[in-house]
Enzyme design. Structure first.
Site, PDB file in Angstrom:
ATOM      1  N   SER A   1       0.846  -1.184   0.000  1.00 51.55           N
ATOM      2  CA  SER A   1       0.000   0.000   0.000  1.00 51.55           C
ATOM      3  C   SER A   1       0.876   1.226   0.000  1.00 51.55           C
ATOM      4  O   SER A   1       2.013   1.203   0.476  1.00 51.55           O
ATOM      5  CB  SER A   1      -0.930   0.013   1.210  1.00 51.55           C
ATOM      6  OG  SER A   1      -0.269   0.630   2.286  1.00 51.55           O
ATOM      7  N   LYS A   2       0.309   2.308  -0.553  1.00 55.37           N
ATOM      8  CA  LYS A   2       1.140   3.491  -0.768  1.00 55.37           C
ATOM      9  C   LYS A   2       1.583   4.120   0.539  1.00 55.37           C
ATOM     10  O   LYS A   2       2.518   4.905   0.571  1.00 55.37           O
ATOM     11  CB  LYS A   2       0.417   4.492  -1.665  1.00 55.37           C
ATOM     12  CG  LYS A   2      -0.869   5.014  -1.098  1.00 55.37           C
ATOM     13  CD  LYS A   2      -1.526   5.925  -2.128  1.00 55.37           C
ATOM     14  CE  LYS A   2      -2.895   6.343  -1.607  1.00 55.37           C
ATOM     15  NZ  LYS A   2      -3.861   6.588  -2.629  1.00 55.37           N
TER      16      LYS A   2
END
Ligand code: GLU
Length: 485
Positions: free
Chosen positions: A255-256
């Site tokens: 995930s970013k």
């Protein structure tokens, strides 16, 4: 046309930045087509009008083009089964939905969002997974017509068997069995007349003659709905392959917030597309140590869809760096190397536009590198000292950076005007003057208090690079606040 008849697709939704996971799935499909002498197709799944944007679609297309993968049909190249953008296919889906309702496989539902929310809350309170309770399942045809004629908003939902389970074969997971009572009565047609992903996906895979669906494992649980829709419509489903998601080294979902996940980030930092594809392709082949450096046709040759693991592909940035370095050193001629540098530096006009911004700020050309170098740098070397000269305290600076970091995600179209507008709104919300909020951002984004105009610089850097720099700034400041410095 190919002789094998194999047709696969990548079907991204343009609701965010182009994710490396999309490149990973696209590469699998591309190699699968290449291996089988088939066709690789691109379809844009933008039925979610509230989240899909033209900017993201352009970014997804640019990013996929940057990877070097080529599709034979798609929104940009056309093809015999277009349009390849779902928002342009609204009228194509309607007869399929009508057929399902007519045959008693789907029904109109008038439940309001408020009622559905209350229903779900009550189910959760009882420890049950939220699921439509079937209130509108048995409305009479007259009542449905009456309510529709009265203009009451409604959706169409699919019926789901009440007992038994859905059994199917998945190319990666093998034989899978999912009980019907865990499957929701999925909305197929929304109140605005747009189909949902499930409906559009099934109709399009059928009409576009897709033979194999290879996508992320997050869709495995949706297969029963899709198989049932094919069955209801009297159609043959494609073969399914659900690939394990890419994960961080600690096995958490990519995930970013943890690692940059945007393809644009990796291209902005100067990774070579061949190296990224090489890195992703290693998840789909079995090779001995020492044989890692592979170009696309070598990946296709060694590609083995029968031998995929469910263990998860680890997005190991160090390995990517290592491969990228090898590509730069071993695979590029000096001429290639130079042209890559110039192409990379001028990506999205960042060099030319950046240099223009510098013109009014220098007295000798040699002052350019320290002033504008941050536009090309991988990271700007932030340390506690970078923030030392600011008027705001580390705690206040951290508050500003964290607020901006969070709120910038809300910007839909990323450009100078929207960035300025959002930063002004953030200043108001924080009860601070804009000239108090911007200096910490100058430092976070450029590493220096003296640099090019902030809004323009942020626009040129792009959101994925700005996000990463703010994250680093936040880490540095957190350590300062924590240690009381
Ligand atoms: N639009 C879906 C996505 O972006 C595609 C899933 C599928 O390939 O069916 O993940």
């Amino acid at each position: 046309m190919t002789t094998s008849g194999v047709r696969v697709r990548i079907a991204p939704s343009p609701t965010g930045e182009p994710h490396v996971g999309t490149a990973y799935i696209a590469l699998f499909n591309y190699l699968f087509a290449k291996k089988n002498g088939g066709e690789f197709i691109l379809r844009i799944e933008d039925t979610d009008a509230t989240r899909s944007t033209a900017e993201f679609e352009e970014k997804v297309l640019d990013a996929l083009k940057w990877t070097g993968l080529k599709w034979s049909e798609g929104p940009d190249v056309g093809g015999p089964y277009g349009p390849y953008r779902q928002s342009e296919r609204k009228d194509i889906y309607r007869p399929f939905v009508e057929q399902l309702v007519r045959d008693g496989h789907a029904f109109r539902c008038f439940c309001t969002p408020e009622r559905l929310e209350m229903m779900r809350d009550a189910q959760r309170a009882k420890g049950m997974a939220p699921k439509y309770d079937g209130l509108c399942l048995h409305l009479s045809a007259e009542e449905v017509t009456e309510r529709m004629e009265a203009g009451e908003p409604s959706v169409v939902r699919m019926k789901i068997p009440t007992e038994g389970s859905c059994k199917f074969h998945d190319g990666v997971y093998g034989d899978v069995e999912i009980p019907w009572d865990s499957v929701d009565m999925q909305v197929l047609l929304k109140a605005d007349g747009m189909p949902t992903y499930h409906m559009a996906n099934v109709v399009d895979d059928h009409l576009m003659k897709i033979t194999h669906v290879a996508r992320g494992e997050e869709w495995l649980a949706s297969v029963p709905k899709h198989i049932l829709l094919y069955q209801y419509l009297g159609l043959e489903p494609p073969k399914f392959m659900h690939l394990s998601l890419m994960r961080n080294a600690d096995k958490s979902k990519l995930s970013k917030r943890k690692n940059p996940t945007s393809i644009s980030y990796y291209s902005a930092l100067g990774y070579l597309p061949e190296a990224l594809m090489n890195f992703l392709g290693l998840f789909f082949i079995q090779i001995a140590e020492g044989e890692e450096l592979l170009a696309m046709d070598q990946l296709a040759e060694k590609f083995d869809p029968e031998n995929l693991s469910k263990a998860g592909a680890i997005f190991d940035v160090q390995k990517l760096d290592w491969l990228n370095g090898r590509w730069i050193r071993e695979k590029l001629t000096p001429e290639d190397f130079l042209s890559r540098i110039f192409d990379w530096a001028s990506e999205n006009d960042r060099l030319t536009e950046g240099l223009k911004l510098a013109q009014s700020r220098i007295s000798k050309l040699g002052e350019l590198p320290p002033l504008a170098g941050f536009l090309l740098a991988n990271d700007v070397g932030l340390t506690p000292a970078s923030f030392a000269g600011l008027k705001t305290s580390p705690a206040e600076t951290l508050e500003i950076i964290n607020t901006v970091q969070f709120d910038l995600e809300k910007i839909v179209e990323w450009n100078v005007a929207t960035i300025e507008e959002e930063l002004r709104a953030i200043s108001d919300r924080l009860g601070k003057k804009l000239r108090v909020v911007t200096p910490p951002l100058f430092v976070a984004v450029s590493g220096s208090q003296r640099s090019l105009p902030l809004f323009d610089s942020m626009a040129l850097l792009g959101r994925s690079v700005v996000r990463q720099r703010l994250k680093v700034a936040s880490q540095v400041l957190t350590s300062m606040v924590g240690s009381g410095s």
